[in-house]
Design a protein around this motif. Sequence first.
Motif, PDB file in Angstrom:
ATOM      1  N   ALA A 128       0.821  -1.218   0.000  1.00 17.42           N
ATOM      2  CA  ALA A 128       0.000   0.000   0.000  1.00 17.42           C
ATOM      3  C   ALA A 128       0.853   1.266   0.000  1.00 17.42           C
ATOM      4  O   ALA A 128       0.434   2.304  -0.530  1.00 17.42           O
ATOM      5  N   LYS A 129       2.055   1.195   0.565  1.00 20.77           N
ATOM      6  CA  LYS A 129       2.941   2.367   0.621  1.00 20.77           C
ATOM      7  C   LYS A 129       3.312   2.888  -0.765  1.00 20.77           C
ATOM      8  O   LYS A 129       3.631   4.060  -0.926  1.00 20.77           O
ATOM      9  N   PHE A 130       3.266   2.027  -1.772  1.00 20.15           N
ATOM     10  CA  PHE A 130       3.660   2.449  -3.118  1.00 20.15           C
ATOM     11  C   PHE A 130       2.720   3.505  -3.691  1.00 20.15           C
ATOM     12  O   PHE A 130       3.118   4.281  -4.556  1.00 20.15           O
ATOM     13  N   ALA A 131       1.480   3.557  -3.228  1.00 15.36           N
ATOM     14  CA  ALA A 131       0.536   4.564  -3.734  1.00 15.36           C
ATOM     15  C   ALA A 131       1.050   5.976  -3.474  1.00 15.36           C
ATOM     16  O   ALA A 131       0.876   6.871  -4.305  1.00 15.36           O
ATOM     17  N   ALA A 132       1.708   6.186  -2.334  1.00 16.50           N
ATOM     18  CA  ALA A 132       2.235   7.515  -1.999  1.00 16.50           C
ATOM     19  C   ALA A 132       3.356   7.934  -2.961  1.00 16.50           C
ATOM     20  O   ALA A 132       3.682   9.121  -3.045  1.00 16.50           O
ATOM     21  N   TYR A 133       3.915   6.983  -3.685  1.00 14.05           N
ATOM     22  CA  TYR A 133       4.981   7.282  -4.649  1.00 14.05           C
ATOM     23  C   TYR A 133       4.457   7.354  -6.082  1.00 14.05           C
ATOM     24  O   TYR A 133       5.234   7.430  -7.030  1.00 14.05           O
ATOM     25  N   GLY A 134       3.128   7.304  -6.248  1.00 12.17           N
ATOM     26  CA  GLY A 134       2.539   7.410  -7.575  1.00 12.17           C
ATOM     27  C   GLY A 134       2.387   6.098  -8.308  1.00 12.17           C
ATOM     28  O   GLY A 134       2.098   6.084  -9.511  1.00 12.17           O
ATOM     29  N   TYR A 135       2.553   4.990  -7.626  1.00 16.08           N
ATOM     30  CA  TYR A 135       2.374   3.670  -8.224  1.00 16.08           C
ATOM     31  C   TYR A 135       0.945   3.193  -8.010  1.00 16.08           C
ATOM     32  O   TYR A 135       0.282   3.601  -7.054  1.00 16.08           O
ATOM     33  N   ASP A 136       0.513   2.276  -8.844  1.00 18.89           N
ATOM     34  CA  ASP A 136      -0.703   1.514  -8.600  1.00 18.89           C
ATOM     35  C   ASP A 136      -0.259   0.246  -7.873  1.00 18.89           C
ATOM     36  O   ASP A 136       0.336  -0.644  -8.495  1.00 18.89           O
ATOM     37  N   PRO A 137      -0.506   0.128  -6.560  1.00 25.76           N
ATOM     38  CA  PRO A 137      -0.039  -1.041  -5.809  1.00 25.76           C
ATOM     39  C   PRO A 137      -0.571  -2.368  -6.348  1.00 25.76           C
ATOM     40  O   PRO A 137       0.053  -3.412  -6.134  1.00 25.76           O
ATOM     41  N   ALA A 138      -1.691  -2.334  -7.055  1.00 28.91           N
ATOM     42  CA  ALA A 138      -2.262  -3.567  -7.600  1.00 28.91           C
ATOM     43  C   ALA A 138      -1.350  -4.208  -8.645  1.00 28.91           C
ATOM     44  O   ALA A 138      -1.483  -5.404  -8.934  1.00 28.91           O
ATOM     45  N   ARG A 139      -0.415  -3.449  -9.197  1.00 30.92           N
ATOM     46  CA  ARG A 139       0.508  -4.006 -10.198  1.00 30.92           C
ATOM     47  C   ARG A 139       1.555  -4.927  -9.576  1.00 30.92           C
ATOM     48  O   ARG A 139       2.149  -5.748 -10.273  1.00 30.92           O
ATOM     49  N   LEU A 140       1.790  -4.769  -8.269  1.00 28.11           N
ATOM     50  CA  LEU A 140       2.769  -5.627  -7.595  1.00 28.11           C
ATOM     51  C   LEU A 140       2.211  -7.031  -7.425  1.00 28.11           C
ATOM     52  O   LEU A 140       1.056  -7.200  -7.037  1.00 28.11           O
ATOM     53  N   GLN A 141       3.042  -8.019  -7.702  1.00 26.79           N
ATOM     54  CA  GLN A 141       2.672  -9.422  -7.510  1.00 26.79           C
ATOM     55  C   GLN A 141       3.752 -10.104  -6.688  1.00 26.79           C
ATOM     56  O   GLN A 141       4.947  -9.818  -6.850  1.00 26.79           O
ATOM     57  N   ARG A 142       3.324 -11.010  -5.837  1.00 27.98           N
ATOM     58  CA  ARG A 142       4.274 -11.728  -4.996  1.00 27.98           C
ATOM     59  C   ARG A 142       5.093 -12.715  -5.816  1.00 27.98           C
ATOM     60  O   ARG A 142       4.628 -13.257  -6.818  1.00 27.98           O
ATOM     61  N   VAL A 143       6.320 -12.938  -5.370  1.00 27.71           N
ATOM     62  CA  VAL A 143       7.228 -13.892  -5.995  1.00 27.71           C
ATOM     63  C   VAL A 143       7.271 -15.129  -5.107  1.00 27.71           C
ATOM     64  O   VAL A 143       7.561 -15.014  -3.915  1.00 27.71           O
ATOM     65  N   PRO A 144       6.986 -16.321  -5.641  1.00 25.46           N
ATOM     66  CA  PRO A 144       7.064 -17.521  -4.806  1.00 25.46           C
ATOM     67  C   PRO A 144       8.485 -17.763  -4.301  1.00 25.46           C
ATOM     68  O   PRO A 144       9.420 -17.848  -5.086  1.00 25.46           O
ATOM     69  N   GLN A 145       8.610 -17.833  -2.999  1.00 24.10           N
ATOM     70  CA  GLN A 145       9.889 -18.182  -2.380  1.00 24.10           C
ATOM     71  C   GLN A 145       9.888 -19.630  -1.890  1.00 24.10           C
ATOM     72  O   GLN A 145      10.937 -20.179  -1.587  1.00 24.10           O
ATOM     73  N   PHE A 146       8.698 -20.218  -1.806  1.00 18.30           N
ATOM     74  CA  PHE A 146       8.528 -21.599  -1.341  1.00 18.30           C
ATOM     75  C   PHE A 146       7.560 -22.311  -2.286  1.00 18.30           C
ATOM     76  O   PHE A 146       6.644 -21.679  -2.824  1.00 18.30           O
ATOM     77  N   PRO A 147       7.734 -23.625  -2.464  1.00 17.45           N
ATOM     78  CA  PRO A 147       6.853 -24.359  -3.392  1.00 17.45           C
ATOM     79  C   PRO A 147       5.366 -24.236  -3.071  1.00 17.45           C
ATOM     80  O   PRO A 147       4.542 -24.199  -3.989  1.00 17.45           O
ATOM     81  N   ASP A 148       5.001 -24.109  -1.790  1.00 15.56           N
ATOM     82  CA  ASP A 148       3.579 -24.027  -1.442  1.00 15.56           C
ATOM     83  C   ASP A 148       2.934 -22.717  -1.887  1.00 15.56           C
ATOM     84  O   ASP A 148       1.707 -22.580  -1.845  1.00 15.56           O
ATOM     85  N   GLN A 149       3.724 -21.753  -2.326  1.00 19.51           N
ATOM     86  CA  GLN A 149       3.190 -20.468  -2.780  1.00 19.51           C
ATOM     87  C   GLN A 149       2.848 -20.444  -4.263  1.00 19.51           C
ATOM     88  O   GLN A 149       2.113 -19.573  -4.723  1.00 19.51           O
ATOM     89  N   VAL A 150       3.368 -21.395  -5.020  1.00 19.85           N
ATOM     90  CA  VAL A 150       3.135 -21.431  -6.465  1.00 19.85           C
ATOM     91  C   VAL A 150       1.635 -21.621  -6.726  1.00 19.85           C
ATOM     92  O   VAL A 150       0.999 -22.502  -6.167  1.00 19.85           O
ATOM     93  N   GLY A 151       1.093 -20.758  -7.589  1.00 19.57           N
ATOM     94  CA  GLY A 151      -0.303 -20.851  -7.967  1.00 19.57           C
ATOM     95  C   GLY A 151      -1.284 -20.251  -6.982  1.00 19.57           C
ATOM     96  O   GLY A 151      -2.484 -20.230  -7.248  1.00 19.57           O
ATOM     97  N   GLN A 152      -0.793 -19.725  -5.879  1.00 18.55           N
ATOM     98  CA  GLN A 152      -1.671 -19.107  -4.895  1.00 18.55           C
ATOM     99  C   GLN A 152      -2.097 -17.713  -5.374  1.00 18.55           C
ATOM    100  O   GLN A 152      -1.368 -17.063  -6.117  1.00 18.55           O
ATOM    101  N   PRO A 153      -3.283 -17.240  -4.950  1.00 16.18           N
ATOM    102  CA  PRO A 153      -3.728 -15.906  -5.355  1.00 16.18           C
ATOM    103  C   PRO A 153      -2.711 -14.830  -4.977  1.00 16.18           C
ATOM    104  O   PRO A 153      -2.151 -14.847  -3.886  1.00 16.18           O
ATOM    105  N   GLY A 154      -2.461 -13.915  -5.910  1.00 16.87           N
ATOM    106  CA  GLY A 154      -1.540 -12.801  -5.681  1.00 16.87           C
ATOM    107  C   GLY A 154      -0.094 -13.126  -6.013  1.00 16.87           C
ATOM    108  O   GLY A 154       0.754 -12.241  -6.000  1.00 16.87           O
ATOM    109  N   PHE A 155       0.201 -14.391  -6.308  1.00 17.41           N
ATOM    110  CA  PHE A 155       1.569 -14.792  -6.650  1.00 17.41           C
ATOM    111  C   PHE A 155       1.685 -14.935  -8.166  1.00 17.41           C
ATOM    112  O   PHE A 155       0.726 -15.257  -8.853  1.00 17.41           O
ATOM    113  N   GLN A 156       2.875 -14.674  -8.669  1.00 16.12           N
ATOM    114  CA  GLN A 156       3.133 -14.827 -10.106  1.00 16.12           C
ATOM    115  C   GLN A 156       3.072 -16.286 -10.491  1.00 16.12           C
ATOM    116  O   GLN A 156       3.398 -17.147  -9.747  1.00 16.12           O
TER     117      GLN A 156
END
Length: 189
Positions: free
Chosen positions: A161-189
């Motif tokens: 959410a802090k990115f909005a103060a810098y003129g970004y659309d925070p919705a463009r950010l997507q999480r990067v899977p760091q663990f196998p259980d994160q793959v395919g989860q909502p909000g992750f690439q």
Amino acid sequence: MPTMRRFAVLLGCLLVLTGCASTGEPPMTPLQSRANVDLPRYMGRWWVIANIPYFAEKGKVATADVYTLRPDGHIDNVYVYRKAFDKPEKQMSGVARVVPGTNDAQWRIGFFGGLVKADYLVLEVASDYSWALIGHPKRNLAWIFSREPRMEAAKYEQLRAKFAAYGYDPARLQRVPQFPDQVGQPGFQ
């Protein structure tokens, strides 16, 4: 007119027209950082918790940036990643230099022997250097970094959410899977 020359003229006209195109919104001034970075504390491994996906990082997993301050004042920048969790770790190396007069918050990174250059802005860093928000002057790239590979959802949403103060659309950010259980989860690439 030879074919190559016609193609070059057409391409030039297309580039001029694209450059003149307007979104109807006033242009934003280039993003600048007011962070004051303690460079030695900033060095080390930063896990990429989220980014605005782009060709070089899109689809990568277990990604991190590792920074090492060199005796000449430059910074070795090693990007580590996997194409999948069952694939070997790979690296891409670059060398950064701090832009003078920026409180060590703006860097210019050269990859492939300096053939490809990238701007890097530390927008914010936690007082304990546990997380950092990274941007780009044109606001087309952004990252959330952490010293730990797993970040709680509430902390992630707060930082995103802090990115909005810098003129970004925070919705463009997507999480990067760091663990196998994160793959395919909502909000992750």
